[in-house]
Write a protein that holds these residues in place. Structure first.
Motif, short mmCIF file in Angstrom:
data_model
loop_
_atom_site.label_atom_id
_atom_site.label_comp_id
_atom_site.label_asym_id
_atom_site.label_seq_id
_atom_site.Cartn_x
_atom_site.Cartn_y
_atom_site.Cartn_z
N ASP A 129 0.85 -1.20 0.00
CA ASP A 129 0.00 0.00 0.00
C ASP A 129 0.88 1.24 0.00
O ASP A 129 1.78 1.39 0.83
N VAL A 130 0.63 2.16 -0.94
CA VAL A 130 1.42 3.38 -1.06
C VAL A 130 1.38 4.22 0.22
O VAL A 130 2.27 5.02 0.47
N ARG A 131 0.36 4.02 1.05
CA ARG A 131 0.28 4.76 2.31
C ARG A 131 1.46 4.45 3.23
O ARG A 131 1.79 5.25 4.09
N VAL A 132 2.10 3.29 3.01
CA VAL A 132 3.31 3.00 3.78
C VAL A 132 4.36 4.07 3.50
O VAL A 132 4.99 4.60 4.41
N LEU A 133 4.53 4.43 2.22
CA LEU A 133 5.47 5.49 1.86
C LEU A 133 5.01 6.84 2.38
O LEU A 133 5.80 7.63 2.90
N LEU A 134 3.72 7.13 2.21
CA LEU A 134 3.20 8.43 2.59
C LEU A 134 3.34 8.70 4.08
O LEU A 134 3.46 9.85 4.51
N ASN A 135 3.36 7.64 4.87
CA ASN A 135 3.48 7.79 6.32
C ASN A 135 4.90 7.53 6.82
O ASN A 135 5.13 7.49 8.03
N SER A 136 5.85 7.40 5.88
CA SER A 136 7.24 7.16 6.24
C SER A 136 7.92 8.47 6.62
O SER A 136 7.50 9.55 6.22
N ARG A 137 8.99 8.33 7.37
CA ARG A 137 9.83 9.46 7.76
C ARG A 137 11.25 8.95 7.88
O ARG A 137 11.47 7.76 7.97
N LEU A 138 12.21 9.85 7.88
CA LEU A 138 13.62 9.45 7.99
C LEU A 138 14.07 9.26 9.43
O LEU A 138 15.00 8.54 9.70
N LEU A 142 6.12 11.88 5.13
CA LEU A 142 6.12 12.34 3.74
C LEU A 142 4.89 13.20 3.47
O LEU A 142 4.99 14.24 2.81
N ILE A 143 3.74 12.80 3.98
CA ILE A 143 2.52 13.60 3.78
C ILE A 143 2.75 15.03 4.26
O ILE A 143 2.48 15.99 3.55
N GLU A 145 -4.96 15.54 4.17
CA GLU A 145 -4.70 14.57 3.10
C GLU A 145 -4.21 13.25 3.71
O GLU A 145 -3.39 13.26 4.63
N VAL A 146 -4.72 12.15 3.18
CA VAL A 146 -4.31 10.84 3.67
C VAL A 146 -3.89 9.90 2.53
O VAL A 146 -3.41 8.80 2.79
N ASN A 147 -4.10 10.34 1.28
CA ASN A 147 -3.74 9.46 0.18
C ASN A 147 -3.02 10.26 -0.92
O ASN A 147 -2.98 11.50 -0.88
N LEU A 148 -2.49 9.54 -1.87
CA LEU A 148 -1.70 10.16 -2.93
C LEU A 148 -2.53 11.10 -3.79
O LEU A 148 -2.06 12.19 -4.14
N ALA A 149 -3.73 10.71 -4.13
CA ALA A 149 -4.57 11.57 -4.97
C ALA A 149 -4.81 12.92 -4.30
O ALA A 149 -4.76 13.97 -4.96
N GLN A 150 -5.03 12.93 -3.01
CA GLN A 150 -5.25 14.18 -2.28
C GLN A 150 -3.98 15.03 -2.26
O GLN A 150 -4.05 16.25 -2.42
N LEU A 151 -2.84 14.39 -2.08
CA LEU A 151 -1.58 15.14 -2.10
C LEU A 151 -1.32 15.72 -3.49
O LEU A 151 -0.89 16.88 -3.61
N GLN A 152 -1.57 14.93 -4.52
CA GLN A 152 -1.38 15.43 -5.88
C GLN A 152 -2.32 16.60 -6.16
O GLN A 152 -1.93 17.57 -6.83
#
Length: 170
Positions: free
Chosen positions: A34-43, A50-51, A82-89
């Motif tokens: 799920d792309v949300r794994v990336l969206l909720n990632s941090r360094l 990322l969001i 925003e919680v998903n890629l479409a909303q961020l875009q």
């Protein structure tokens, strides 16, 4: 200069951000997660996800232009929900569209405008200082951090993705 940096360059960088987010989505699809794994990632544990990096990059660009032209009240307002890629875009697109509404003439007095924010406790920067020492570093910082989060998680992005197309001359 103010228009070129605030509108032209920030729009380009936001388009580059959009493209690397698309690469992140393609990577998630290819690897079947799920792309949300990336969206909720941090360094780092104390760093924004990322969001939030994308949200702040957009805010820095739009509010930079708005403050330099004394048009803060007309800047788009975002709920940061925003919680998903479409909303961020969509947020990126909305920000680029807002930046496109500015004309060079809007920045005629930008160098001397006094810019302050509540957290600055009554202090201010002139427009030139605000652009060079606050707006541009913030936009680049949050786009760079977005790039780094994706890269750290295995997304195949490189410097060319970050820089985007360059206006080479022959």
């Amino acid at each position: 200069m103010f228009y070129d940096l605030t509108v032209v360059q920030n729009s380009k960088m936001l388009k580059n951000l959009s493209a690397i987010l698309d690469k992140g989505a393609a990577y998630a699809e290819q690897k079947k997660f799920d792309v949300r794994v990336l969206l909720n990632s941090r360094l780092a544990p104390d760093q924004f996800t990322l969001i939030r990096q994308v949200q702040i990059a957009c805010d820095s660009a739009k509010l930079g232009a708005a403050r330099l032209t004394d048009q803060v009240d007309s800047a788009p307002k975002h709920a940061d929900d925003e919680v998903n890629l479409a909303q961020l875009q969509q947020r990126i697109t909305d920000t680029i569209d807002y930046l496109a509404s500015f004309k060079k003439a809007d920045f005629d007095s930008a160098a001397t405008v006094r810019v302050s924010q509540p957290r600055w406790e009554g202090k201010y920067l002139d427009g030139y200082e605000f652009l060079i020492q606050h707006v541009m570093p913030n936009v680049y910082f949050h786009i760079t951090t977005s790039y780094a989060i994706l890269r750290h998680n295995g997304v195949d992005v490189g410097k060319k993705d970050y820089l985007g197309a360059l206006p080479y001359k022959s």
